[in-house]
Motif scaffolding. Structure first.
Motif, PDB file in Angstrom:
ATOM      1  N   UNK A   1     -11.533   4.683   7.437  1.00  0.00           N
ATOM      2  CA  UNK A   1     -10.401   3.836   7.564  1.00  0.00           C
ATOM      3  C   UNK A   1      -8.904   4.411   7.292  1.00  0.00           C
ATOM      4  N   UNK A   2      -8.894   5.661   6.918  1.00  0.00           N
ATOM      5  CA  UNK A   2      -7.935   6.644   6.685  1.00  0.00           C
ATOM      6  C   UNK A   2      -7.698   7.208   8.124  1.00  0.00           C
ATOM      7  N   UNK A   3      -6.515   7.900   8.092  1.00  0.00           N
ATOM      8  CA  UNK A   3      -6.249   8.524   9.426  1.00  0.00           C
ATOM      9  C   UNK A   3      -6.233  10.293   9.186  1.00  0.00           C
TER      10      UNK A   3
ATOM     11  N   UNK B   1     -10.963   0.810   9.895  1.00  0.00           N
ATOM     12  CA  UNK B   1     -11.442   0.377   8.952  1.00  0.00           C
ATOM     13  C   UNK B   1     -12.788  -0.286   9.435  1.00  0.00           C
TER      14      UNK B   1
ATOM     15  N   UNK C   1      -0.612  -4.785  14.213  1.00  0.00           N
ATOM     16  CA  UNK C   1      -0.833  -3.398  14.776  1.00  0.00           C
ATOM     17  C   UNK C   1       0.539  -2.651  15.318  1.00  0.00           C
TER      18      UNK C   1
ATOM     19  N   UNK D   1       4.602  -4.233  -8.675  1.00  0.00           N
ATOM     20  CA  UNK D   1       4.895  -2.432  -8.133  1.00  0.00           C
ATOM     21  C   UNK D   1       5.812  -2.062  -8.995  1.00  0.00           C
TER      22      UNK D   1
ATOM     23  N   UNK E   1       0.764  -1.178   0.192  1.00  0.00           N
ATOM     24  CA  UNK E   1       0.031  -0.120   0.025  1.00  0.00           C
ATOM     25  C   UNK E   1       0.861   1.369   0.017  1.00  0.00           C
TER      26      UNK E   1
ATOM     27  N   UNK F   1       0.046   7.637   6.336  1.00  0.00           N
ATOM     28  CA  UNK F   1      -0.597   6.444   7.336  1.00  0.00           C
ATOM     29  C   UNK F   1      -1.365   5.415   6.854  1.00  0.00           C
ATOM     30  N   UNK F   2      -1.338   5.210   5.479  1.00  0.00           N
ATOM     31  CA  UNK F   2      -2.035   4.279   4.917  1.00  0.00           C
ATOM     32  C   UNK F   2      -1.625   2.960   5.338  1.00  0.00           C
TER      33      UNK F   2
ATOM     34  N   UNK G   1      -1.594  -3.412   8.826  1.00  0.00           N
ATOM     35  CA  UNK G   1      -0.685  -4.213   9.570  1.00  0.00           C
ATOM     36  C   UNK G   1      -1.541  -5.260  10.528  1.00  0.00           C
ATOM     37  N   UNK G   2      -1.519  -6.332  10.297  1.00  0.00           N
ATOM     38  CA  UNK G   2      -2.433  -7.440  11.230  1.00  0.00           C
ATOM     39  C   UNK G   2      -1.908  -7.387  12.726  1.00  0.00           C
TER      40      UNK G   2
ATOM     41  N   UNK H   1      -6.264   3.031  -3.248  1.00  0.00           N
ATOM     42  CA  UNK H   1      -5.354   2.929  -2.085  1.00  0.00           C
ATOM     43  C   UNK H   1      -6.271   3.807  -0.823  1.00  0.00           C
TER      44      UNK H   1
ATOM     45  N   UNK I   1      -3.591   0.900   9.136  1.00  0.00           N
ATOM     46  CA  UNK I   1      -4.396  -0.207   9.303  1.00  0.00           C
ATOM     47  C   UNK I   1      -4.288  -1.549   8.525  1.00  0.00           C
TER      48      UNK I   1
ATOM     49  N   UNK J   1      -8.419   6.109  11.084  1.00  0.00           N
ATOM     50  CA  UNK J   1      -7.840   4.859  11.218  1.00  0.00           C
ATOM     51  C   UNK J   1      -8.375   3.854  11.719  1.00  0.00           C
TER      52      UNK J   1
ATOM     53  N   UNK K   1     -12.334  -3.247  14.019  1.00  0.00           N
ATOM     54  CA  UNK K   1     -11.159  -3.774  14.983  1.00  0.00           C
ATOM     55  C   UNK K   1     -11.192  -2.843  16.186  1.00  0.00           C
TER      56      UNK K   1
END
Lengths: 107, 502
Positions: free
Chosen positions: B35-37, B249, A53, B398, A20, A44-45, A50-51, B440, A48, B247, B267
């Motif tokens: 979801x975004x910060x 989702x 955290x 990528x 990402x 900051x993408x 990262x499983x 993204x 969230x 932040x 979460x």
């Protein structure tokens, strides 16, 4: 400002963050990845993604984790660029969520 | 965090924030979760070195005190928190021998320039604008009416009849009632890239409000970038007891056995209860968060047939000199270049990613000419923009992606260098946003920048994707629903949603 990878990543290394990242700021070690503070654009993408955290904004690091800021900067100079997502470390499940894994970091 | 809210908004884009602000001001407990910060969706800023860039705003129509569009700014509680900066030049359009500079709030001057190039069309131009003005009045009458929504619908055939009259018109159909001149029609729809479709496919009903709004009331930037607007909306929500959780989702939209909405899961927050949920994310994401099985076949079939809009590619440049040094006058802001007459031909090329030759339209935005607070003294910033198709971006590795991004960046810089000789010697910061970047940050499919495509089948009060889902308690706001995309479009969708259902 930069984002910082902390303890939770060690021995897990899911690398979801890598795909990402718009700035290609991640650097890869054997059982840990770090963010190059000179490349990070503070979007900051990765947080969230990262499983485990494991990623925090510099300004949100706890006192216990503050040393990871310097560690990320230092290792980013030595480690190679990682651009594609890889499978997590085999057996990461047994390490997931465990505290204080820094002693296991392979440089 | 509370365990229950009156309304939860998923997605902190402009539509979600505006609707949350309108509802919070009515005393309801609202939560906006994203979801975004950073709050704002496409209405955000980003920084590179000492340059600050507005992600998406090119021109915000009509937001001046006393104007129609300003009413939504006032209603959403941010009028005294932000400042709008007018564009001295609404736009500068070049196509072949046509070269038109449209000045701020100068529709008469604009008509004169059109008559200069098309003297034989003078009467037609006059009639075209006279009817477009009446249509604008009908549209505004409907949109800003204080009457209850069903009364407004009932009153439409009598008081706002042009909304129905032109419901099936494309922009080209409308212009063709007055003129056969293709060059004139192309000039009239110079801003077509703002709407993401050529005039022959673009719904007149969607285009006609901003068309006149821009010409009569002007185009604007937000001082400090559109992040200021998003932040001001967040402040208003918080001032009225609402909460904005970033932040985080959302992982599930939760329904009960009676198919009614009961809350969301994320979460960070766990399960949060609410009887009403407003989506400010794509309807595709809503279906996947709620569970495919919750929706009937008819709804899913309909969604499958809808077409998302095109995406965009923007190069953001920070320069180590003033724009003046490159020969750009202080009153210039946006320039549209149209190398060929046929918008459809351009569009087909853009859609397929054939943007490497000089066959497709593109534009320059001189950001710092309007707002120098975004750059340090002695420096400047600008944007180079082209529409681009959504395919051929997301499946690349990528490395391939990096190459493609670099290649297209270079194409736009080369084009700009012909207009601004010496440009490349002054670039201090260069960043690009691609369809993949859009996805993204927003999860919009393909990197769509305008929600569903604004063709006549997918636009208008009765044809746009509805604001209410077939599930009780679930709603949609923003570019995907009525009236459609754009800063004013998404803010209006919030107003209509609240007028109608809250």
């Amino acid at each position: 400002m930069t984002y910082v990878v902390t303890d939770n990543c060690i021995q897990c290394k899911h690398t979801e963050c890598v795909d990402i990242c718009p700035a290609d700021a991640f650097r890869e070690g054997k059982n840990f990845i770090v963010i190059d503070p000179d490349e990070c654009v503070d979007c900051g993408l990765c947080v969230p993604e990262c499983p485990e955290e494991a990623i925090f904004a510099e300004s949100e690091l706890t006192t216990d984790d503050e040393h990871f800021l310097e560690l990320n900067a230092e290792l980013a100079k030595e480690w190679p660029l990682i651009l594609e997502k890889l499978p997590p470390i085999e057996g990461y499940q047994s390490w997931s969520g465990k505290p204080n894994k820094l002693a296991h970091l392979e440089r | 965090m509370k365990s229950e809210y009156d309304v939860i908004f998923i997605g902190a884009g402009l539509g979600g924030l505006t609707a949350a602000s309108l509802i919070a001001q009515k005393g309801k407990k609202v939560l906006v979760i994203d979801k975004h910060n950073i709050a704002g969706g496409y209405a955000t800023n980003f920084k590179r070195k000492d340059f600050e860039f507005d992600v998406s705003l090119h021109s915000f129509d009509g937001v001046v005190k006393g104007g129609n569009s300003y009413k939504i700014i006032e209603a959403s509680g941010v009028a005294d928190k932000i400042e709008f900066l007018g564009h001295d030049t609404l736009y500068h359009y070049q196509c072949g021998d046509i070269d038109i500079k449209v000045k701020h709030q100068d529709i008469e001057g604009y008509k004169k320039q059109l008559v200069h190039y098309f003297p034989e069309e003078e009467g037609n131009i006059e009639r075209l604008f006279s009817e477009a003005d009446k249509n604008y009045k009908d549209m505004s009458g409907f949109l800003y009416s204080t009457k209850r929504f069903f009364l407004r619908i009932m009153a439409t055939p009598l008081f706002y009849r042009r909304i129905l009259k032109y419901e099936h018109y494309t922009v080209d159909d409308y212009f063709s009632r007055y003129t056969k001149n293709e060059k004139l029609k192309a000039a009239l729809s110079a801003q077509w890239s703002y709407y993401g479709l050529p005039a022959k496919d673009l719904a007149f009903g969607y285009f006609s409000y901003p068309f006149i709004d821009y010409l009569r009331f002007g185009g604007y930037s937000i001082k400090g970038g559109s992040q200021k607007l998003s932040n001001a909306l967040v402040d208003t929500i918080v001032e009225h007891g609402g909460e904005v959780q970033l932040a985080s989702p959302v992982t599930k939209i939760v329904t009960n056995e009676k198919n009614k909405i009961i809350g969301i899961e994320s979460k960070k927050t766990g399960f949060v209860r609410a009887k009403k949920i407003v989506s400010n994310i794509s309807p595709y994401a809503v279906v996947s968060l709620t569970g495919d099985e919750q929706f009937d076949q008819k709804f899913k079939q309909n969604l499958k047939q809808l077409k998302p809009s095109i995406s965009g590619f923007q190069v953001y440049l920070g320069l180590n000199c003033t724009l003046d040094k490159l020969g750009v006058k202080k009153d210039e802001y946006i320039r549209f270049f149209s190398p060929t007459l046929s918008q459809r031909e351009q569009f087909d090329n853009l859609k397929n990613g054939n943007v490497f030759e000089d066959k497709t339209g593109w534009s320059i935005n001189y950001f710092s000419n309007v707002d120098d607070s975004l750059v340090s003294p002695g420096k400047s910033s600008l944007g180079l923009f082209t529409l681009v198709g959504t395919s051929n971006w997301h499946s690349l590795s990528k490395m391939e992606y990096r190459e493609k991004k670099q290649e297209l960046t270079q194409v736009l810089i080369d084009k700009a260098s012909k207009v601004l000789p010496g440009l490349v010697d002054h670039i201090e910061v260069c960043e690009a946003g691609t369809p993949r970047t859009m996805t993204k940050f927003t999860n919009n499919p393909g990197g769509a920048i305008y929600g569903f495509e604004q063709n006549i089948k997918q636009s208008g009060l009765f044809r746009r994707f509805p604001q209410k889902y077939p599930l009780k308690g679930l709603y949609q706001v923003g570019a995907w629903t009525f009236p459609g995309a754009g800063f004013i479009g998404t803010m209006l969708s919030a107003k209509i949603l609240v007028d109608r259902y809250f």
